[in-house]
Design a protein around this motif. Structure first.
Motif, PDB file in Angstrom:
ATOM      1  N   UNK A 176      28.755  48.913  49.898  1.00 47.42           N
ATOM      2  CA  UNK A 176      28.607  48.401  51.267  1.00 47.42           C
ATOM      3  C   UNK A 176      29.959  48.358  51.979  1.00 47.42           C
ATOM      4  N   UNK A 177      30.978  47.861  51.292  1.00 48.12           N
ATOM      5  CA  UNK A 177      32.303  47.756  51.899  1.00 48.12           C
ATOM      6  C   UNK A 177      32.830  49.134  52.295  1.00 48.12           C
ATOM      7  N   UNK A 178      32.667  50.109  51.401  1.00 53.65           N
ATOM      8  CA  UNK A 178      33.171  51.450  51.683  1.00 53.65           C
ATOM      9  C   UNK A 178      32.427  52.095  52.850  1.00 53.65           C
ATOM     10  N   UNK A 179      31.104  52.025  52.832  1.00 52.48           N
ATOM     11  CA  UNK A 179      30.289  52.696  53.856  1.00 52.48           C
ATOM     12  C   UNK A 179      30.490  52.108  55.250  1.00 52.48           C
ATOM     13  N   UNK A 180      30.737  50.803  55.323  1.00 53.77           N
ATOM     14  CA  UNK A 180      30.920  50.155  56.629  1.00 53.77           C
ATOM     15  C   UNK A 180      32.400  49.994  56.973  1.00 53.77           C
ATOM     16  N   UNK A 181      33.276  50.521  56.118  1.00 55.74           N
ATOM     17  CA  UNK A 181      34.733  50.422  56.293  1.00 55.74           C
ATOM     18  C   UNK A 181      35.146  48.971  56.577  1.00 55.74           C
ATOM     19  N   UNK A 182      34.666  48.104  55.684  1.00 59.17           N
ATOM     20  CA  UNK A 182      34.868  46.658  55.839  1.00 59.17           C
ATOM     21  C   UNK A 182      35.830  46.127  54.784  1.00 59.17           C
ATOM     22  N   UNK A 183      36.472  45.028  55.120  1.00 59.69           N
ATOM     23  CA  UNK A 183      37.369  44.342  54.185  1.00 59.69           C
ATOM     24  C   UNK A 183      36.594  43.193  53.539  1.00 59.69           C
ATOM     25  N   UNK A 184      36.299  43.351  52.256  1.00 59.03           N
ATOM     26  CA  UNK A 184      35.434  42.391  51.565  1.00 59.03           C
ATOM     27  C   UNK A 184      36.052  42.019  50.224  1.00 59.03           C
ATOM     28  N   UNK A 185      35.943  40.744  49.877  1.00 61.23           N
ATOM     29  CA  UNK A 185      36.327  40.267  48.551  1.00 61.23           C
ATOM     30  C   UNK A 185      35.068  39.841  47.809  1.00 61.23           C
ATOM     31  N   UNK A 186      34.862  40.392  46.629  1.00 64.01           N
ATOM     32  CA  UNK A 186      33.722  40.018  45.786  1.00 64.01           C
ATOM     33  C   UNK A 186      34.241  39.038  44.746  1.00 64.01           C
ATOM     34  N   UNK A 187      33.709  37.836  44.755  1.00 66.54           N
ATOM     35  CA  UNK A 187      34.246  36.728  43.946  1.00 66.54           C
ATOM     36  C   UNK A 187      33.649  36.704  42.532  1.00 66.54           C
ATOM     37  N   UNK A 188      34.475  36.293  41.574  1.00 65.17           N
ATOM     38  CA  UNK A 188      34.021  35.943  40.220  1.00 65.17           C
ATOM     39  C   UNK A 188      33.104  37.008  39.627  1.00 65.17           C
ATOM     40  N   UNK A 189      33.659  38.209  39.419  1.00 71.09           N
ATOM     41  CA  UNK A 189      32.832  39.359  39.026  1.00 71.09           C
ATOM     42  C   UNK A 189      32.737  39.559  37.521  1.00 71.09           C
ATOM     43  N   UNK A 190      33.517  38.799  36.729  1.00 70.81           N
ATOM     44  CA  UNK A 190      33.590  39.015  35.276  1.00 70.81           C
ATOM     45  C   UNK A 190      34.027  40.455  34.992  1.00 70.81           C
ATOM     46  N   UNK A 191      35.256  40.779  35.404  1.00 65.43           N
ATOM     47  CA  UNK A 191      35.815  42.123  35.290  1.00 65.43           C
ATOM     48  C   UNK A 191      35.612  42.727  33.911  1.00 65.43           C
ATOM     49  N   UNK A 192      35.789  41.921  32.866  1.00 59.71           N
ATOM     50  CA  UNK A 192      35.751  42.452  31.508  1.00 59.71           C
ATOM     51  C   UNK A 192      34.372  42.990  31.122  1.00 59.71           C
ATOM     52  N   UNK A 193      33.359  42.674  31.920  1.00 58.98           N
ATOM     53  CA  UNK A 193      32.002  43.144  31.628  1.00 58.98           C
ATOM     54  C   UNK A 193      31.522  44.228  32.593  1.00 58.98           C
ATOM     55  N   UNK A 194      32.427  44.786  33.393  1.00 57.07           N
ATOM     56  CA  UNK A 194      32.031  45.806  34.376  1.00 57.07           C
ATOM     57  C   UNK A 194      32.129  47.232  33.836  1.00 57.07           C
ATOM     58  N   UNK A 195      32.787  47.419  32.708  1.00 55.65           N
ATOM     59  CA  UNK A 195      32.849  48.753  32.108  1.00 55.65           C
ATOM     60  C   UNK A 195      33.438  49.800  33.037  1.00 55.65           C
ATOM     61  N   UNK A 196      32.754  50.942  33.178  1.00 53.43           N
ATOM     62  CA  UNK A 196      33.267  52.071  33.974  1.00 53.43           C
ATOM     63  C   UNK A 196      32.932  51.949  35.457  1.00 53.43           C
ATOM     64  N   UNK A 197      32.261  50.885  35.871  1.00 50.07           N
ATOM     65  CA  UNK A 197      31.816  50.778  37.265  1.00 50.07           C
ATOM     66  C   UNK A 197      32.987  50.876  38.249  1.00 50.07           C
ATOM     67  N   UNK A 198      34.070  50.082  38.104  1.00 51.72           N
ATOM     68  CA  UNK A 198      35.167  50.204  39.074  1.00 51.72           C
ATOM     69  C   UNK A 198      35.760  51.615  39.133  1.00 51.72           C
TER      70      UNK A 198
END
Length: 436
Positions: A249-271
């Motif tokens: 959503x952030x990329x498509x709308x060229x918006x500045x967004x912070x996604x809180x408390x994402x549990x980075x260590x469990x995101x794997x290859x997504x980022x």
């Protein structure tokens, strides 16, 4: 039937917190049937599919106490197994895909489990063979009534541990088999087991209840059966699919967004998968910060210059639930992308709606689509469309938020099945979206 009206082309800004993970909650909620003691679960998403499962547990006789909007305590000390043979259950269980996961706990603890053919997304064939072959390997007898599509497994003398090799690394199949095996006599090994973070969470929760599961996080699980399980308190992870949706959503709308408390260590290859599309994301503590992409984003090619291919695969590969998001994001990228959806044969059929909006997509076959990005030089056009499933629905919503004009999305109950109060949360960061 509700609709969303969306005024597109508006830049968004602010913070958004992901809900609890739907796919973890479906497993965790079914596990409360394994013990007569109290189980408290926190960070439960308030969405249609989860609320249906909570209602189903209540109809089975589970005592339910709501502690907060996202916290419940369950006690399955007086389960009415006879409810499984009623017409009401056939209607209720058949409307929810996740209901299949009550079978393993019921079989383990009460010696029988029944389920009508589960419903859910219309995204192609979804096999149940892995579940029932696992139960049969543990000693259960299987029966199937073709007339009313009703499945049953019975093991009145209990289950016995065994070695098994799963025919596919099914997440729900692995979860169901693990929940059945924790109360079986002896040792069970499950090879080619799914190892998604949500399955790891289930195993950790069961171990906290007194189960003996080793190999958690790998594709070889070893389960030493125990006689009984106790209560526990468990917190559900943030939903990685929703996190990926907000990145798109952030990329498509060229918006500045912070996604809180994402549990980075469990995101794997997504980022890193989104980074391959040229999207900038920064890790700030346990948050993801996405700056406004004023200059757009450029797709990276393979090392030899070949077109980028993004395909789904069992964990730790890229989750199939985010391929629809990636496809939409690619429509405004600088460069071309091949999307290969291996798991479901109907999940890419929503691209005709994006083509109507002006996207350049070539659907090669039911599993592959080539997306030729516009680089924001040609904005998508608003239109009226219908949501065919949860993930296509959120993808169309993202497309509408980036499009020029006012779009209408029908059948939004599909989106509500997986996303909590999405219109309210989007309005909080500046979106012009109305539920009618």
């Amino acid at each position: 039937m509700g609709i969303f009206k969306i005024e597109g082309g508006i830049r968004l800004k602010g913070e958004i917190t992901p809900q609890g993970a739907k796919n973890e909650a479906l497993q965790i909620l079914c596990a409360v049937l394994l013990t007569p003691e109290k189980v408290t679960i926190n960070n439960i998403p308030d969405i249609i599919d989860i609320n249906k499962l909570i209602t189903l547990l209540g109809n089975l006789g589970v005592k339910i106490q709501k502690n907060a909007s996202d916290s419940y305590t369950f006690q399955a000390d007086d389960v009415n197994v006879q409810y499984l043979e009623t017409e009401a259950f056939k209607q209720e269980g058949g409307s929810l895909r996740g209901s299949i996961m009550i079978v393993g706990p019921l079989l383990a603890r009460f010696g029988r489990g029944y389920i009508p053919k589960p419903g859910g997304d219309k995204i192609g064939r979804r096999r149940l063979d892995t579940h029932f072959e696992g139960f049969i390997n543990l000693g259960a007898k299987f029966r199937y009534n073709r007339e009313d599509h009703f499945y049953g497994v019975e093991a009145p003398k209990g289950l016995t541990g065994t070695d098994m090799l799963l025919d596919e690394a099914s997440v729900t199949g692995t979860a169901n088999i693990v929940m059945a095996a924790v109360l079986a006599k002896g040792k069970t090994t499950v090879y080619n087991a799914a190892c998604e973070p949500y399955l790891q969470q289930l195993c950790k929760m069961l171990n906290s209840m007194g189960a003996n599961i080793t190999g958690v996080g790998s594709n070889l699980l070893t389960i030493e059966g125990v006689k009984s399980l106790g209560g526990c308190e468990h917190r559900i992870l943030p939903d990685m699919i929703e996190i990926g949706s907000w990145i798109g959503l952030a990329a498509m709308t060229r918006s500045e967004i912070t996604i809180k408390d994402v549990s980075w260590d469990n995101l794997g290859v997504i980022p890193n998968t989104f980074r391959k599309l040229g999207i900038t994301l920064e890790r700030r503590g346990d948050d993801i910060y996405i700056p406004a992409h004023e200059e757009g984003y450029e797709v990276k090619t393979d090392i030899d210059g070949s077109i980028l291919t993004i395909a789904d695969a069992p964990w730790p590969g890229f989750t199939p639930d985010l391929l629809s998001i990636v496809l939409v994001v690619a429509t405004q990228a600088r460069g071309d992308v091949l999307i290969h959806q291996k798991m479901f044969e109907s999940r890419l059929f929503f691209v005709d709606k994006l083509i109507d909006m002006g996207a350049k997509i070539m659907l090669c076959d039911p599993h592959r689509a080539v997306v030729m990005g516009h680089d924001f030089k040609s904005q998508l056009k608003a239109t009226t469309m219908s949501s065919p499933d949860i993930r296509a629905g959120i993808s169309l919503l993202i497309a509408a938020l980036s499009a020029k004009g006012t779009s209408t999305i029908q059948n939004i109950e599909q989106i509500d099945r997986g996303y909590e109060r999405i219109d309210e949360r989007l309005r909080a960061i500046g979106a012009n979206i109305i539920r009618a």
